[in-house]
Design an enzyme around this catalytic site. Structure first.
Site, PDB file in Angstrom:
ATOM      1  N   ARG A 178       6.982  -1.578   5.411  1.00 57.02           N
ATOM      2  CA  ARG A 178       5.726  -1.796   6.135  1.00 57.02           C
ATOM      3  C   ARG A 178       5.406  -3.285   6.212  1.00 57.02           C
ATOM      4  NH1 ARG A 178      -0.287  -0.868   3.705  1.00 57.02           N
ATOM      5  NH2 ARG A 178      -1.422  -1.438   5.589  1.00 57.02           N
ATOM      6  N   ASN A 183      -5.060  -0.064  -6.243  1.00 55.02           N
ATOM      7  CA  ASN A 183      -4.961  -0.631  -4.907  1.00 55.02           C
ATOM      8  C   ASN A 183      -5.319   0.504  -3.966  1.00 55.02           C
ATOM      9  OD1 ASN A 183      -4.307  -1.625  -2.398  1.00 55.02           O
ATOM     10  ND2 ASN A 183      -2.475  -2.707  -3.097  1.00 55.02           N
ATOM     11  N   HIS A 242      -5.072  -6.180  -4.569  1.00 47.36           N
ATOM     12  CA  HIS A 242      -4.555  -6.206  -3.200  1.00 47.36           C
ATOM     13  C   HIS A 242      -3.358  -7.141  -3.177  1.00 47.36           C
ATOM     14  CE1 HIS A 242      -8.019  -4.042  -1.758  1.00 47.36           C
ATOM     15  NE2 HIS A 242      -8.754  -4.847  -2.503  1.00 47.36           N
ATOM     16  N   ARG A 270      -7.465 -12.108   6.308  1.00 50.09           N
ATOM     17  CA  ARG A 270      -7.059 -11.119   7.305  1.00 50.09           C
ATOM     18  C   ARG A 270      -8.243 -10.725   8.183  1.00 50.09           C
ATOM     19  NH1 ARG A 270      -3.524  -6.662   4.653  1.00 50.09           N
ATOM     20  NH2 ARG A 270      -3.068  -6.307   6.852  1.00 50.09           N
ATOM     21  N   TYR A 312       3.579  -7.760   3.268  1.00 51.88           N
ATOM     22  CA  TYR A 312       3.736  -7.025   2.017  1.00 51.88           C
ATOM     23  C   TYR A 312       5.070  -7.244   1.312  1.00 51.88           C
ATOM     24  CZ  TYR A 312      -0.423  -4.685   3.726  1.00 51.88           C
ATOM     25  OH  TYR A 312      -1.694  -4.429   4.187  1.00 51.88           O
ATOM     26  N   ALA A 314      -6.710   0.754   2.526  1.00 51.12           N
ATOM     27  CA  ALA A 314      -7.813   0.695   3.487  1.00 51.12           C
ATOM     28  C   ALA A 314      -9.063   1.417   2.996  1.00 51.12           C
ATOM     29  CB  ALA A 314      -7.372   1.271   4.829  1.00 51.12           C
ATOM     30  N   PRO A 369      -3.411   4.661   0.495  1.00 48.75           N
ATOM     31  CA  PRO A 369      -2.702   4.972   1.735  1.00 48.75           C
ATOM     32  C   PRO A 369      -1.774   3.870   2.214  1.00 48.75           C
ATOM     33  CG  PRO A 369      -5.020   4.555   2.175  1.00 48.75           C
ATOM     34  CD  PRO A 369      -4.864   4.623   0.689  1.00 48.75           C
TER      35      PRO A 369
END
Length: 138
Positions: A17, A71, A97, A104, A22, A74, A9
């Protein structure tokens, strides 16, 4: 050799994003670079925002490809179903990731899928995918 890359997602939004986390590149443009770097490997790509579709894709290819680079976004932190799917297929899976999830939010520090995967690579930006392919290539 054939490797399936699967993104979960919100990874369809790479390039726009949260570029501070990223980066600015789309995955499609990076995929071209990966294919040029690994001309001897057939790199397949799939992305979905839906957990069940990720499972369906892994079940579809998980007995025929030489490896899967996953990947799960979430879903990494919540999905027992993805864990079970990885354990059920014969193709090795490397969890990747883009960011270092351990730097984080606390909820990102635990992966529900890591124990089912051959290995985990995180924190090297899009280069995490290259490292995963290298690991699967042997």
């Amino acid at each position: 050799m054939k490797i399936q890359i699967i993104n979960g997602p919100n990874l369809n939004l790479l390039g726009t994003r949260e570029p501070d986390i990223y980066g600015n590149a789309t995955f499609e443009s990076f995929l071209e670079q990966l294919r040029a770097r690994f001309p001897d490997i057939e790199l397949l790509y799939y992305q979905s925002n839906v957990e069940g579709e990720l499972i369906n894709k892994m079940q579809q290819v998980g007995f025929s490809v030489d490896g899967i680079v996953l990947n799960a976004g979430a879903y990494t932190h919540t999905s027992i179903a993805l864990h079970d799917c990885i354990k059920a297929i014969s193709s090795p899976v490397v969890e990747v990731h883009i960011s270092n999830v351990h730097q984080r939010e606390e909820f990102r520090h635990h992966s529900m899928i890591s124990a089912a995967c051959r290995g985990v690579i995180c924190g090297f930006g899009l280069d995490s995918y290259r490292l995963a392919i290298e690991a699967l290539k042997g």
